[in-house]
Design an enzyme around this catalytic site. Structure first.
Site, PDB file in Angstrom:
ATOM      1  N   SER A 569       0.804  -1.221   0.000  1.00  0.00           N
ATOM      2  CA  SER A 569       0.000   0.000   0.000  1.00  0.00           C
ATOM      3  C   SER A 569       0.840   1.276   0.000  1.00  0.00           C
ATOM      4  O   SER A 569       0.739   2.108   0.895  1.00  0.00           O
ATOM      5  CB  SER A 569      -0.936   0.002   1.221  1.00  0.00           C
ATOM      6  N   ALA A 621       6.639  -3.137  -5.773  1.00  0.00           N
ATOM      7  CA  ALA A 621       5.821  -1.998  -5.349  1.00  0.00           C
ATOM      8  C   ALA A 621       4.348  -2.291  -5.571  1.00  0.00           C
ATOM      9  O   ALA A 621       3.949  -2.677  -6.674  1.00  0.00           O
ATOM     10  CB  ALA A 621       6.234  -0.741  -6.109  1.00  0.00           C
ATOM     11  N   GLU A 622       3.551  -2.100  -4.523  1.00  0.00           N
ATOM     12  CA  GLU A 622       2.092  -2.184  -4.646  1.00  0.00           C
ATOM     13  C   GLU A 622       1.541  -0.772  -4.532  1.00  0.00           C
ATOM     14  O   GLU A 622       1.505  -0.202  -3.444  1.00  0.00           O
ATOM     15  CB  GLU A 622       1.509  -3.074  -3.548  1.00  0.00           C
ATOM     16  N   ASP A 623       1.172  -0.199  -5.651  1.00  0.00           N
ATOM     17  CA  ASP A 623       0.760   1.200  -5.689  1.00  0.00           C
ATOM     18  C   ASP A 623      -0.461   1.351  -6.583  1.00  0.00           C
ATOM     19  O   ASP A 623      -0.427   0.970  -7.753  1.00  0.00           O
ATOM     20  CB  ASP A 623       1.917   2.068  -6.213  1.00  0.00           C
TER      21      ASP A 623
END
Length: 909
Positions: A569, A621-623
């Protein structure tokens, strides 16, 4: 003297303080004897004399600033650093965002300057776990260090001292804490009855390597005499021959039982000139041959006192000597000798907390750097556990990490729900039962969610309370080490879902109000609270918070050998609105007043440090905001991640299945969503579904496709056929069309029929849905789906599908609902139409030759109908242009099926 804050070796010379070698010496410094002292910053009052010898006349501040700016710009150019490099590469022109990147780069340089004022280098910045927290010291004691700037008093309380807040406390003044708020507590081991104190005050014990050894029986005097007889030559100064005398006296003077207890009691240390003159007066009558042949030049200038001349012959002879470390090591004793003489003041397994006296009153907390924690449950108060197993019982690593693969097939899992029984599963059960299944399925990496300690089980592990501890509900730290080690033995990388974007709001077991103040680790006011989740937001601009978070990343690699991280997140931390905004892709959205620049600097530092210290590490990356430059190098203005997750794919499939009739699916939309940003296709990680769909109140794809189907009912045959066909096709196209990485959540590979629901008050704390039904793999449609999954994973293993370049998507037809693309020597053809089949469907290929069908979703072994005759498994190209390519194939294409062809033989015309 800032004792508790010193974080580097204090250097003691082998001869009297004023005497150092010339700055022209090949060595440049005297032989040094290193004593480990707890430290946080380097005090100017105790710089080594060698450092003083290299001082230069002071420059004006204007000259220094000019020189620094000139050097900085030259350095950036020489190193190939361009703050807007990726914008230039992509041909993007946006003044506001480019200016934001330049300002961010300048802020990073200022931040590093601030860091280097406190730390020797970035490696030390990310290694706080080496001194903070609870650590066994070689001198029969345990050292504890904690950051709590708002506290006035600190102590360790636990079952080992009857929870007394006065027995094991920090000393007063700067002997117990420094100006940055770091507290230092020494827990001395207790001398056993009848035993005498060590003859050498700073006697050291080797607890680990020599755990099976005791006292050698050799006295200190015998070791000293042996060193003097074998090492030093006759006629050399007595002080050199007894080189331990000064360090021993100084050490006992500073830290012994009669040492100063307050800062005021510490006598001032005379300056170097005074000490030199006193030494000269003391030795004025010594015979000339018994002194080192060197002297000090003093021409009246302030810094001349440090200029030294030496006899070149004597200097070379002395420089050629190796430090007598082996003799020093002989003074160490083994673990048996320590246990014979001392009782550990805090035994392995002891319960403890840290006690603070604050302006708000006394309070107890779980230490921020605790490595094993039992969070409060069922009304019991939380506590940390001192984890120091005997060396013969501690876990010993057997396997090294696998090599970094060119493509990732990641199996995402949660240890707690990995059992088929309604209970919380353990690390050991996961190791024994689930790891072999993952290997059999064909994956090459696992990603663990919820493995870091969290108080509330129903949060899935996303409200982390203790960043340095594995979740005790699953087992011990050694159990987790075994899990990682066995995974490596099976050739599986181990990734950790790390939550640094926010923190649990808990006080006793978490970091909220840790030292009684509201702004220790987190922002105060509204900025310190997540807008919707009630969690706390880290203060990324604080060097001590950075020290804590960066060290945490390094800790999991050093201590547990993990191979990478998925940063959870990111949009929650990168924006002050926590990502709850509409993003249109306009670059103004990524450089406006809502962007948290400090959070971006932290992510850049994290990637820089991780990849520098551990070149094979992988960061994901979780974006949700599609921030520009996520996977660009930090030197070119990016954030430095290795992969980013295409989060829109899973939502697309779920929406199509639940809201759109099969015949109305748009092939163009499917391809557009799956491909994402073509510029970063090689950095993209995709999944057909992840745990969020089934955990956050939604349904898994299998639950949507099959519902409560009864496999034995004739009426369910059509529903099962549709569900199985789409399940295979959705996973195959998501797996192969783009990206170098694929992720699957535990159980989805065989169509787990139920969602995940953790025990909570709304379901009467039931474990019924907090399980995985592994028994379904034995028969029926779930066994068929798993057979296809294994062959799909094998396709990448043998044909290197994911690691190949971006595919040529040459056929997308919304009317026939057919998609076809070429990736390397492989041709993929999908027919999503619910009813229309084709006996000979024309798709273009570039190479003329013979193609063989190597994967067919309609095979009976996968639960299909087997409609394609074996005679059609080999196809020869037709010399006719199609789809803009020179040749074509006419392939049989039943409805809701997909085929993969491989070019076996090229025909030369």
């Amino acid at each position: 003297m800032e004792m508790a804050s010193l974080l580097l070796h204090s250097r003691l010379c082998v001869f009297s303080a004023p005497y150092v070698t010339s700055s022209n010496s090949p060595r440049g410094k005297c032989h040094e004897f290193s004593v480990q002292l707890p430290r946080k910053t380097r005090p100017m009052a105790v710089r080594s004399t060698a450092e003083h010898s290299q001082q230069q006349p002071q420059q004006s501040s204007e000259e220094r600033d000019t020189k620094k700016k000139s050097k900085g710009s030259t350095s950036d150019a020489e190193k190939g650093i361009d703050p807007v490099g990726f914008l230039t590469k992509l041909g993007i022109s946006h003044k506001a965002f480019a200016q934001f990147l330049r300002e961010r780069h300048k802020a990073m340089k200022d931040l590093k300057d601030e860091i280097f004022n406190r730390h020797l280098n970035l490696k030390e910045m990310a290694s706080g776990f080496e001194i903070l927290g609870m650590h066994r010291h070689v001198e029969h004691r345990v050292d504890y260090m904690e950051w709590a700037p708002g506290a006035r008093y600190s102590a360790i309380v636990g079952d080992f001292n009857a929870w007394s807040p006065t027995e094991n406390c920090a000393r007063e003044g700067q002997f117990g804490h420094d100006d940055y708020g770091y507290w230092f507590v020494i827990l001395e081991d207790k001398l056993r009855e009848g035993e005498k104190p060590d003859e050498l005050y700073f006697q050291q014990y080797n607890y680990v390597d020599d755990y099976d050894k005791g006292d050698s029986g050799i006295t200190i005097e015998e070791i000293y005499k042996k060193a003097n007889d074998e090492y030093w030559e006759p006629g050399e100064d007595r002080f050199i021959k007894n080189r331990f005398e000064l360090p021993a006296k100084l050490y006992e003077q500073w830290f012994g039982p009669n040492s100063p207890q307050t800062y005021e009691e510490l006598e001032p240390i005379p300056d170097a000139e005074t000490r030199y003159k006193a030494w000269k007066e003391q030795h004025k009558d010594d015979p000339p041959g018994n002194l080192p042949p060197l002297d000090v030049i003093d021409s009246g200038k302030e810094y001349d006192i440090y200029n030294v001349i030496i006899d070149p012959i004597w200097r070379e002879k002395f420089a050629a000597k190796r430090p007598p470390i082996p003799y020093w090591l002989e003074t160490r004793k083994g673990r048996k000798a320590w246990l014979k003489k001392y009782t550990p003041t805090i035994p392995h397994g002891s319960k403890y907390r840290v006690y603070f006296n604050t302006p708000s009153g006394p309070l107890e907390r779980i230490p921020a750097w605790a490595t094993y924690v039992r969070p409060d449950a069922e009304g019991n108060q939380a506590y940390a556990i001192h984890w120091e197993p005997p060396p013969e019982m501690a876990y010993k690593w057997k396997h090294s990490s696998p090599n970094k693969p060119k493509s990732l097939r990641i199996y995402e899992c949660h240890v707690g729900i990995s059992s088929s029984e309604p209970k919380i599963s353990s690390f050991n059960e996961f190791t024994e039962n689930v790891l072999p299944h993952i290997k059999n399925a064909g994956y090459n990496a696992i990603q663990l969610i919820g493995a870091v300690e969290h108080k509330d089980y129903f949060t899935v592990g996303y409200r982390v309370t203790n960043l340095y501890a594995v979740s005790s509900r699953f087992g011990t730290p050694d159990d987790f080490k075994r899990l990682v080690d066995e995974a490596h033995g099976l050739g599986l990388l181990v990734f950790l879902d790390i939550v640094h974007s926010y923190s649990a709001p808990d006080e006793m077991v978490g970091l909220a109000l840790f030292d009684g103040s509201n702004d220790c680790y987190f922002h105060s006011g509204k900025r310190g609270q997540h807008k919707y989740w009630g969690t706390r937001m880290f203060k990324y601009g604080d060097p001590d918070v950075l020290h804590y978070l960066l060290s945490n990343l390094n800790w999991w690699i050093v201590e547990y050998h993990v191979d990478g991280f998925q940063f959870h997140s990111l949009s929650s931390m990168m924006y002050t609105h926590n990502g709850f905004a509409s993003f249109t892709g306009d670059l103004d959205e990524y450089c406006n007043q809502y962007v948290d620049r400090d959070a971006l600097l932290y992510l850049i530092l994290a990637n820089d440090i991780l990849h520098a210290l551990h070149p094979n590490i992988i960061t994901i990356a979780e974006d949700t905001s599609a921030y520009p430059g996520l996977c660009e190098p930090t030197s070119q203005g990016g954030l430095g991640f290795d992969y980013y997750i295409n989060l829109s794919v899973a939502g697309m499939w779920s929406s199509l299945l639940e809201n759109t009739p099969d015949q109305e699916w748009s092939m163009t939309k499917i391809v557009s969503t799956l491909v994402g940003n073509k510029r970063y296709a090689d950095k993209m990680l995709t999944y057909a579904e992840n745990h969020n769909q089934s955990i956050s109140g939604g349904k898994s794809l299998a639950e949507i496709l099959f519902g409560k189907v009864n496999e034995q009912s004739p009426d369910s045959e059509g529903l099962i056929l549709r569900g199985c066909s789409l399940h295979r096709m959705i996973r195959l196209i998501t797996f192969t069309i783009c990206g170098h990485a694929f992720l699957n959540f535990m159980g989805n590979e065989f169509g787990h029929p139920e969602r995940v629901e953790f025990p909570m008050s709304s379901n009467n704390f039931s474990f019924a849905l907090a399980t995985r039904q592994w028994e379904l793999l034995e028969t029926g449609l779930h066994q068929d789906l798993f057979s296809f999954e294994k062959d799909m994973m094998k396709l990448d293993e043998t044909e290197r599908v994911l690691s190949r370049s971006f595919p040529n998507i040459h056929h997308v037809d919304d009317s026939t609902m057919v998609i076809s693309y070429i990736r390397g020597p492989l041709l993929f053809v999908f027919n999503f139409h619910p009813t229309e089949s084709h006996k000979k469907y024309t798709v273009g290929v570039e190479e003329a030759g013979e193609y063989q069908l190597i994967l067919n979703t309609d095979e009976k072994v996968y639960g299909g109908q087997g409609l394609i005759d074996g005679n059609y498994y080999r196809q020869r190209t037709i010399s006719k242009r199609a789809d803009g390519l020179r040749n074509c194939l006419e392939v049989p294409l039943p409805n809701r099926t997909a085929q993969v062809y491989k070019l076996k033989r090229i025909l030369r015309i």
